[in-house]
Design an enzyme around this catalytic site. Structure first.
Site, PDB file in Angstrom:
ATOM      1  N   ASP A   1       0.865  -1.184   0.000  1.00  0.00           N
ATOM      2  CA  ASP A   1       0.000   0.000   0.000  1.00  0.00           C
ATOM      3  C   ASP A   1       0.905   1.238   0.000  1.00  0.00           C
ATOM      4  OD1 ASP A   1      -3.076   0.767   1.194  1.00  0.00           O
ATOM      5  OD2 ASP A   1      -1.477   2.225   1.565  1.00  0.00           O
TER       6      ASP A   1
ATOM      7  N   ASP B   1      -5.094   2.167  -3.495  1.00  0.00           N
ATOM      8  CA  ASP B   1      -3.631   2.278  -3.639  1.00  0.00           C
ATOM      9  C   ASP B   1      -2.941   1.005  -3.152  1.00  0.00           C
ATOM     10  OD1 ASP B   1      -4.242   2.611  -0.974  1.00  0.00           O
ATOM     11  OD2 ASP B   1      -2.760   4.201  -0.628  1.00  0.00           O
TER      12      ASP B   1
HETATM   13  N1  LIG Z   1      -6.433   9.296  -7.403  1.00  0.00           N
HETATM   14  C1  LIG Z   1      -6.983   8.154  -7.047  1.00  0.00           C
HETATM   15  N2  LIG Z   1      -7.256   7.907  -5.752  1.00  0.00           N
HETATM   16  C2  LIG Z   1      -7.782   6.736  -5.395  1.00  0.00           C
HETATM   17  C3  LIG Z   1      -8.112   5.776  -6.336  1.00  0.00           C
HETATM   18  N3  LIG Z   1      -8.629   4.694  -5.667  1.00  0.00           N
HETATM   19  C4  LIG Z   1      -8.634   5.008  -4.360  1.00  0.00           C
HETATM   20  N4  LIG Z   1      -8.119   6.246  -4.174  1.00  0.00           N
HETATM   21  C5  LIG Z   1      -7.916   6.972  -2.918  1.00  0.00           C
HETATM   22  O1  LIG Z   1      -6.799   6.406  -2.293  1.00  0.00           O
HETATM   23  C6  LIG Z   1      -6.898   6.670  -0.903  1.00  0.00           C
HETATM   24  C7  LIG Z   1      -6.455   5.418  -0.181  1.00  0.00           C
HETATM   25  O2  LIG Z   1      -6.716   5.533   1.154  1.00  0.00           O
HETATM   26  P1  LIG Z   1      -5.721   5.052   2.306  1.00  0.00           P
HETATM   27  O3  LIG Z   1      -4.840   3.968   1.804  1.00  0.00           O
HETATM   28  O4  LIG Z   1      -6.595   4.738   3.471  1.00  0.00           O
HETATM   29  O5  LIG Z   1      -4.963   6.369   2.576  1.00  0.00           O
HETATM   30  P2  LIG Z   1      -3.398   6.582   2.817  1.00  0.00           P
HETATM   31  O6  LIG Z   1      -3.228   8.033   2.801  1.00  0.00           O
HETATM   32  O7  LIG Z   1      -2.612   5.811   1.816  1.00  0.00           O
HETATM   33  O8  LIG Z   1      -3.231   5.989   4.253  1.00  0.00           O
HETATM   34  P3  LIG Z   1      -2.158   4.920   4.730  1.00  0.00           P
HETATM   35  O9  LIG Z   1      -2.446   3.715   3.878  1.00  0.00           O
HETATM   36  O10 LIG Z   1      -2.472   4.698   6.131  1.00  0.00           O
HETATM   37  O11 LIG Z   1      -0.844   5.495   4.460  1.00  0.00           O
HETATM   38  C8  LIG Z   1      -8.330   7.093  -0.640  1.00  0.00           C
HETATM   39  O12 LIG Z   1      -8.387   8.447  -0.396  1.00  0.00           O
HETATM   40  C9  LIG Z   1      -9.047   6.806  -1.948  1.00  0.00           C
HETATM   41  O13 LIG Z   1     -10.073   7.734  -2.246  1.00  0.00           O
HETATM   42  C10 LIG Z   1      -7.839   6.039  -7.704  1.00  0.00           C
HETATM   43  O14 LIG Z   1      -8.088   5.256  -8.604  1.00  0.00           O
HETATM   44  N5  LIG Z   1      -7.283   7.240  -7.990  1.00  0.00           N
END
Ligand SMILES: Nc1nc2c(ncn2[C@@H]2O[C@H](COP(=O)(O)OP(=O)(O)OP(=O)(O)O)[C@@H](O)[C@H]2O)c(=O)[nH]1
Length: 330
Positions: A211, A254
């Site tokens: 991640d 992600d």
């Molecule tokens: N730009 C973009 N954002 C996405 C996509 N899919 C998911 N996200 C965003 O990715 C983020 C993932 O959230 P987290 O993994 O909980 O956030 P993080 O900031 O990485 O937190 P940690 O994993 O704790 O480091 C969320 O805000 C989703 O809205 C995508 O296809 N494109």
């Protein structure tokens, strides 16, 4: 002269003649009688008005004309052959013929039946012919055939389109649209395969679930478009870090997953090191440097798809809890 027609009715020969003459003259079918000569020619003895009109016969041609003289040699031979067959077998002969007439547009078709008339007393041999045109039917048949061919072409083209659409859909259904890596659906299938192989042949394999750290802040501060670009760039680094036999895909958001066939803990560790090194060296456009949290698991005999994923997920969670930019095995 009176003739018995049946037990109730009698008719004069004049009446009967009138009756047959009316049939002969009014028939829309072409009717003719030809007499065979000793030298193998046929003489037009009787031709009905429909036939005379069709071929624009002069009165001389209509009655008393030699067919040998009237027709081109090849056409005469063909027709004489049929007349002779009819006479020699003393049986009806059926055939289809076609002609292009001067005044008509294109080929016209007739169905002809020949009947033998052999005078046993004089030995004279005649052929009675009835010829019915079926050009209209033939044209409809040709149009139907053409329409059918066009339809078949359309069906072929449509089938091709559908096959292409299906191929496209299949591609879409296994690839993640954004990163072009395998999607979760495909990863699930691959994982099931690996589990089945492992159970059957005792192969070991491993999983790496990762991640991107703090990805949400990229979205929040730089926007979703930049966030998307980061995911695409990340996927490229991932592709460059794995072996050809490794199966990498986007697990969701992600999160990314790598299935590592024939893997031990050492192989997994080696791959994780490569990944972390490559990510740390990569300068993401407009974002800069990023880190990864990773969880790893190696197949155990008691595993199924869900359990091995759960173990990798728990390990990833632990890496996050250790302050991110970390790797944990479970
Ligand atoms: N730009 C973009 N954002 C996405 C996509 N899919 C998911 N996200 C965003 O990715 C983020 C993932 O959230 P987290 O993994 O909980 O956030 P993080 O900031 O990485 O937190 P940690 O994993 O704790 O480091 C969320 O805000 C989703 O809205 C995508 O296809 N494109």
């Amino acid at each position: 002269m009176i003739k018995q027609v049946n037990e109730h009715k009698t008719v004069s020969c004049e009446d009967e003649l009138r009756f047959f003459k009316a049939v002969w003259n009014n028939s829309e079918d072409n009717l003719f009688i030809v007499l065979k000569t000793e030298d193998g020619d046929f003489i037009t003895e009787r031709t009905n008005p429909a036939l005379v009109k069709l071929f624009q016969f002069t009165p001389e041609q209509a009655s008393g004309s030699s067919l040998k003289a009237l027709l081109p040699a090849e056409a005469f031979q063909k027709i004489a052959q049929r007349y002779n067959d009819c006479l020699q077998n003393n049986a009806a002969v059926h055939y289809e013929e076609s002609h292009v007439l001067d005044d008509s547009g294109g080929v016209r078709y007739w169905e002809t039946m020949l009947l033998p008339i052999i005078d046993e007393q004089t030995g004279e041999q005649r052929v009675f012919g009835i010829s019915r045109e079926f050009t209209r039917l033939k044209r409809i048949e040709e149009q139907l055939k053409l329409a059918n061919e066009r339809l078949e072409e359309k069906v072929k083209a449509r089938t091709k389109e559908l096959e292409e659409a299906l191929q496209k859909m299949e591609k879409i259904s296994i690839y993640d649209k954004l990163t072009k890596l395998y999607n979760r659906h495909k990863l699930d299938d691959e994982l099931t395969n690996e589990i089945n192989f492992a159970k059957r042949y005792g192969n070991c394999f491993g999983l790496i679930l990762m991640d991107v750290d703090n990805f949400k802040t990229i979205n929040d501060s730089l926007g979703h478009v930049i966030g998307d670009k980061v995911l695409v760039e990340f996927a490229d680094v991932l592709k460059q870090s794995i072996r050809q036999t490794d199966i990498a895909g986007r697990w969701g958001g992600d999160e990314f997953l790598i299935i590592v066939p024939k893997a031990s803990r050492e192989t997994i560790l080696h791959l994780v090191n490569t990944l972390q090194k490559n990510i740390k060296q990569h300068e993401f456009e407009k974002v800069g440097l990023l880190t990864l949290s990773i969880g790893g698991a190696v197949y155990k005999e008691s595993d199924d798809v869900d359990s091995i994923i759960q173990r990798a997920d728990r390990a990833l969670y632990k890496s996050k809890n250790k302050g991110k930019d970390n790797f944990t095995f479970e």
